[in-house]
Design a protein around this motif. Structure first.
Motif, PDB file in Angstrom:
ATOM      1  N   LEU A 180      -1.281  -6.300 -22.705  1.00  0.00           N
ATOM      2  CA  LEU A 180      -0.984  -6.253 -21.276  1.00  0.00           C
ATOM      3  C   LEU A 180       0.571  -6.267 -21.227  1.00  0.00           C
ATOM      4  O   LEU A 180       1.064  -5.482 -20.170  1.00  0.00           O
ATOM      5  CB  LEU A 180      -1.303  -7.550 -20.598  1.00  0.00           C
ATOM      6  N   TRP A 278     -10.920 -13.190  -9.763  1.00  0.00           N
ATOM      7  CA  TRP A 278     -10.944 -11.957 -10.361  1.00  0.00           C
ATOM      8  C   TRP A 278     -11.618 -12.522 -12.011  1.00  0.00           C
ATOM      9  O   TRP A 278     -11.986 -11.354 -12.810  1.00  0.00           O
ATOM     10  CB  TRP A 278      -9.617 -11.480 -10.696  1.00  0.00           C
TER      11      TRP A 278
ATOM     12  N   THR B  85      -6.527  -2.481 -21.428  1.00  0.00           N
ATOM     13  CA  THR B  85      -5.252  -2.976 -21.011  1.00  0.00           C
ATOM     14  C   THR B  85      -5.359  -2.918 -19.479  1.00  0.00           C
ATOM     15  O   THR B  85      -3.984  -3.053 -19.237  1.00  0.00           O
ATOM     16  CB  THR B  85      -4.225  -2.661 -21.722  1.00  0.00           C
ATOM     17  N   LEU B  86      -6.292  -3.195 -18.829  1.00  0.00           N
ATOM     18  CA  LEU B  86      -6.030  -3.049 -17.086  1.00  0.00           C
ATOM     19  C   LEU B  86      -5.495  -4.733 -16.860  1.00  0.00           C
ATOM     20  O   LEU B  86      -6.008  -5.596 -17.598  1.00  0.00           O
ATOM     21  CB  LEU B  86      -7.003  -2.774 -16.538  1.00  0.00           C
ATOM     22  N   PHE B  87      -4.674  -4.902 -15.677  1.00  0.00           N
ATOM     23  CA  PHE B  87      -4.594  -6.026 -15.305  1.00  0.00           C
ATOM     24  C   PHE B  87      -5.676  -6.762 -14.619  1.00  0.00           C
ATOM     25  O   PHE B  87      -6.030  -6.310 -13.467  1.00  0.00           O
ATOM     26  CB  PHE B  87      -3.233  -6.320 -14.501  1.00  0.00           C
ATOM     27  N   PRO B  88      -6.258  -7.792 -15.243  1.00  0.00           N
ATOM     28  CA  PRO B  88      -7.547  -8.080 -14.836  1.00  0.00           C
ATOM     29  C   PRO B  88      -7.764  -8.900 -13.378  1.00  0.00           C
ATOM     30  O   PRO B  88      -8.644  -8.698 -12.492  1.00  0.00           O
ATOM     31  CB  PRO B  88      -8.358  -8.997 -15.876  1.00  0.00           C
ATOM     32  N   TRP B  89      -6.361  -9.204 -12.933  1.00  0.00           N
ATOM     33  CA  TRP B  89      -6.236 -10.031 -11.718  1.00  0.00           C
ATOM     34  C   TRP B  89      -6.159  -8.975 -10.474  1.00  0.00           C
ATOM     35  O   TRP B  89      -6.084  -9.352  -9.217  1.00  0.00           O
ATOM     36  CB  TRP B  89      -5.250 -11.017 -11.738  1.00  0.00           C
ATOM     37  N   PHE B  98       0.677  -0.338  -9.977  1.00  0.00           N
ATOM     38  CA  PHE B  98       1.595  -1.250 -10.371  1.00  0.00           C
ATOM     39  C   PHE B  98       2.843  -0.990 -10.872  1.00  0.00           C
ATOM     40  O   PHE B  98       3.954  -1.679 -10.500  1.00  0.00           O
ATOM     41  CB  PHE B  98       1.071  -1.696 -11.870  1.00  0.00           C
ATOM     42  N   LEU B 138     -12.674  -4.984  -8.945  1.00  0.00           N
ATOM     43  CA  LEU B 138     -12.099  -5.627 -10.077  1.00  0.00           C
ATOM     44  C   LEU B 138     -12.408  -5.004 -11.237  1.00  0.00           C
ATOM     45  O   LEU B 138     -13.355  -4.556 -11.504  1.00  0.00           O
ATOM     46  CB  LEU B 138     -12.088  -6.888 -10.136  1.00  0.00           C
ATOM     47  N   ARG B 140     -13.139  -6.242 -14.283  1.00  0.00           N
ATOM     48  CA  ARG B 140     -14.434  -6.493 -14.812  1.00  0.00           C
ATOM     49  C   ARG B 140     -15.657  -5.944 -14.301  1.00  0.00           C
ATOM     50  O   ARG B 140     -16.583  -6.099 -14.869  1.00  0.00           O
ATOM     51  CB  ARG B 140     -14.558  -8.317 -14.563  1.00  0.00           C
TER      52      ARG B 140
END
Lengths: 279, 284
Positions: A180, A278, B85-89, B98, B138, B140
């Motif tokens: 990340l 999330w 590698t996505l930003f999960p939030w 982003f 999202l 997920r």
């Protein structure tokens, strides 16, 4: 027999590791757990009652009566209730102040420690060392330094939680997958943006969980702090009631402490679910 | 005017031993090219890509774009990783945009119209990736293929000069994989993206690339460079053309030929049948 085997099978099934429980069994188990607690309590109080010293260890019934007394409207009940709320208020204020202070110090430093190896080397070994110094051993020193007012109590709770929280926060930051951070860099992010826009949001749920745990420990240190020198507070009152052998009231205070801890825990969990949808 | 890697090498130290992960390797990529790096695991192809991205430091050599040496990761080289590698939030749209809120990409002197064009570009990318219906979902909630489409859109939103992709479809099932390959062909046709692509899948490399660089392991080194003669506008049908099959056989020979893999079919068969073990490779 048909029912015999099915009961047997249920019993065996419940003992299978990680097997889901059949409906009603979980509630039954919870009830049995509390039932066993009450039973043990009753047996213990019987033991003291048999020796004619029931005042040392009140029965569940006596404590229940005492609890009912707290909800009454007689002058005695009102006085005791006011005392309880004053004590709870004083204790809660101490825990809240110390906890906010510990969070304000531990979260930013923990993030730096987890993100930058130089801060890790600088702070981690020192924190590990201080963490293993038993906090109650600091009480005499705190009293010498801060007197016997609010300051030493808040300092004790603060010292008891801040290093734990610091280490847990830095662990949460280190647990964030390196991918990340690399993704952030390849999108043009600077190092501070990797911290504020990736590491912190990614670790935030874990950090919040660490805060929940520390909040629980804060109540433990609170009681230790209040046992030493105070004019009000849950720990102070318990010590006072011990002097007058008001053990039924001690039990009421213990139950209130347990309930407050449970309520705080549930509130933190609820907030967690709302803040981090999330996950 | 190109992306140039010069004499890149990488050696690791483990204890007293030094392990040569990649022998000095040079190649360049011209605008509009699709270059695949292919080879067995341990051939240094991923290491090379991470060095190209600035995420790993080479033991020797330089990476440059249009003559300017690059030492750190930067916005001119987008990267798509193997593990999404996505930003999960963040939602899909927030993930894609982003880069637009990073300091390096905010130019306060830019006219408002251009900034609006950025957000229009995000919408455009979501649309061509087939993600507009999931813009507010999202990560997920997405399948693997969709996650990787978001990751590609996120890298492209930054308008990189070159897109680096590290086995991006390696974790996908066969069918999703082919869909993503078709998408890549269309994407390249319409966005004219320059791409360096790491894979161990021979068909994937042949189907997507204008050029394939073949690597061999232990130590990692570049052993052959093959120009792929198919037009840019390709369909999956070319996978059945004789020329495609000829190239595939050639690559198979290069990568798995001889006893390079250490897999001795005859010896294993003999053992399975309970026959006395004879090592055919040694006897002949």
């Amino acid at each position: 027999m048909g029912t015999g085997t099915s009961l047997w099978q249920t019993a065996i099934g419940v003992l299978r590791p990680r097997a889901p429980l059949p409906t009603a069994i979980p509630w039954l188990a919870i009830a049995v757990g509390f039932g066993l607690l009450l039973l043990t309590w009753q047996l213990a109080s019987n033991h003291y009652a048999g020796a004619g010293r029931s005042v040392l260890f009140p029965s569940p019934e006596a404590v229940w009566k005492s609890a009912i007394h707290y909800t009454g409207s007689s002058p005695d009940s009102v006085r005791d209730r006011t005392t309880l709320f004053t004590d709870l208020g004083a204790s809660f204020t101490r825990v809240a102040l110390a906890f906010v202070l510990a969070t304000l110090v531990a979260v930013p430093l923990g993030v730096l420690m987890g993100a930058l190896p130089i801060f890790e080397k600088l702070l981690q070994p020192v924190s590990e060392f201080i963490r293993y110094v038993p906090v109650p051993a600091l009480i005499p020193l705190l009293i010498v330094l801060f007197g016997i007012g609010e300051a030493p109590k808040i300092m004790l709770i603060f010292l008891g939680t801040v290093f734990q929280l610091l280490l847990m926060v830095s662990d949460e930051i280190r647990r964030v997958p390196n991918d990340l951070v690399q993704a952030c860099y390849t999108l043009g992010g600077h190092w501070d943006e990797a911290v504020t826009k990736v590491l912190f949001p990614a670790a935030a749920p874990g950090i919040f969980d660490a805060m929940r745990l520390c909040q629980g420990w804060a109540w433990t240190w609170l009681i230790v702090a209040e046992l030493v020198a105070a004019n009000e507070g849950m720990g102070f009152r318990i010590l006072k009631y011990q002097r007058f052998l008001l053990t039924d009231k001690i039990f009421v205070y213990l139950i209130v402490l347990g309930v407050v801890g449970l309520v705080m825990d549930v509130l933190f969990r609820l907030a967690h679910r709302l803040l981090f949808r999330w996950q | 005017m190109s992306f140039v890697l010069t004499d890149i090498s990488k050696t690791y130290r483990s204890g007293r031993k030094t392990i040569e992960a990649l022998k000095p390797t040079s190649f360049s990529v011209e605008p509009g090219e699709f270059v695949s790096l292919i080879g067995p695991s341990g051939c240094g192809k991923s290491t090379l890509l991470y060095i190209a991205a600035g995420l790993e430091e080479p033991t020797s050599g330089t990476v440059s774009l249009d003559g300017r040496v690059l030492r750190h990761p930067g916005r001119e080289r987008g990267m798509v990783f193997q593990n999404y590698t996505l930003f999960p939030w963040l939602t899909v749209r927030e993930n894609v945009r982003f880069s637009h809120q990073l300091r390096a990409n905010i130019d306060y002197t830019r006219p408002v119209g251009e900034i609006l064009r950025d957000s229009a570009y995000v919408d455009h990318l979501l649309e061509i990736m087939g993600l507009e219906r999931f813009a507010d979902s999202l990560p997920r909630q997405l399948s693997g293929g969709m996650k990787q489409r978001v990751a590609i859109a996120r890298a492209l939103a930054n308008r990189p000069r070159i897109l680096l992709m590290d086995e991006p479809f390696g974790a996908l099932d066969a069918q999703t994989r082919e869909e993503m390959q078709e998408l890549m062909v269309l994407l390249r046709l319409h966005e004219r993206t320059t791409i360096v692509f790491v894979t161990h899948d021979i068909e994937e490399a042949l189907y997507l690339s204008t050029r394939v660089l073949v690597f061999s392991a232990h130590p990692g080194r570049l052993i052959e460079e093959i120009a792929i003669p198919f037009p840019d506008d390709r369909t999956l049908d070319i996978k059945l053309e004789p020329e495609f099959l000829r190239l595939k056989r050639h690559l198979l020979d290069l990568l798995h030929g001889g006893s390079r893999t250490g897999f001795d079919r005859h010896a294993i068969l003999a053992r399975l049948k309970g026959e006395p073990h004879t090592n055919t490779a040694n006897n002949t």
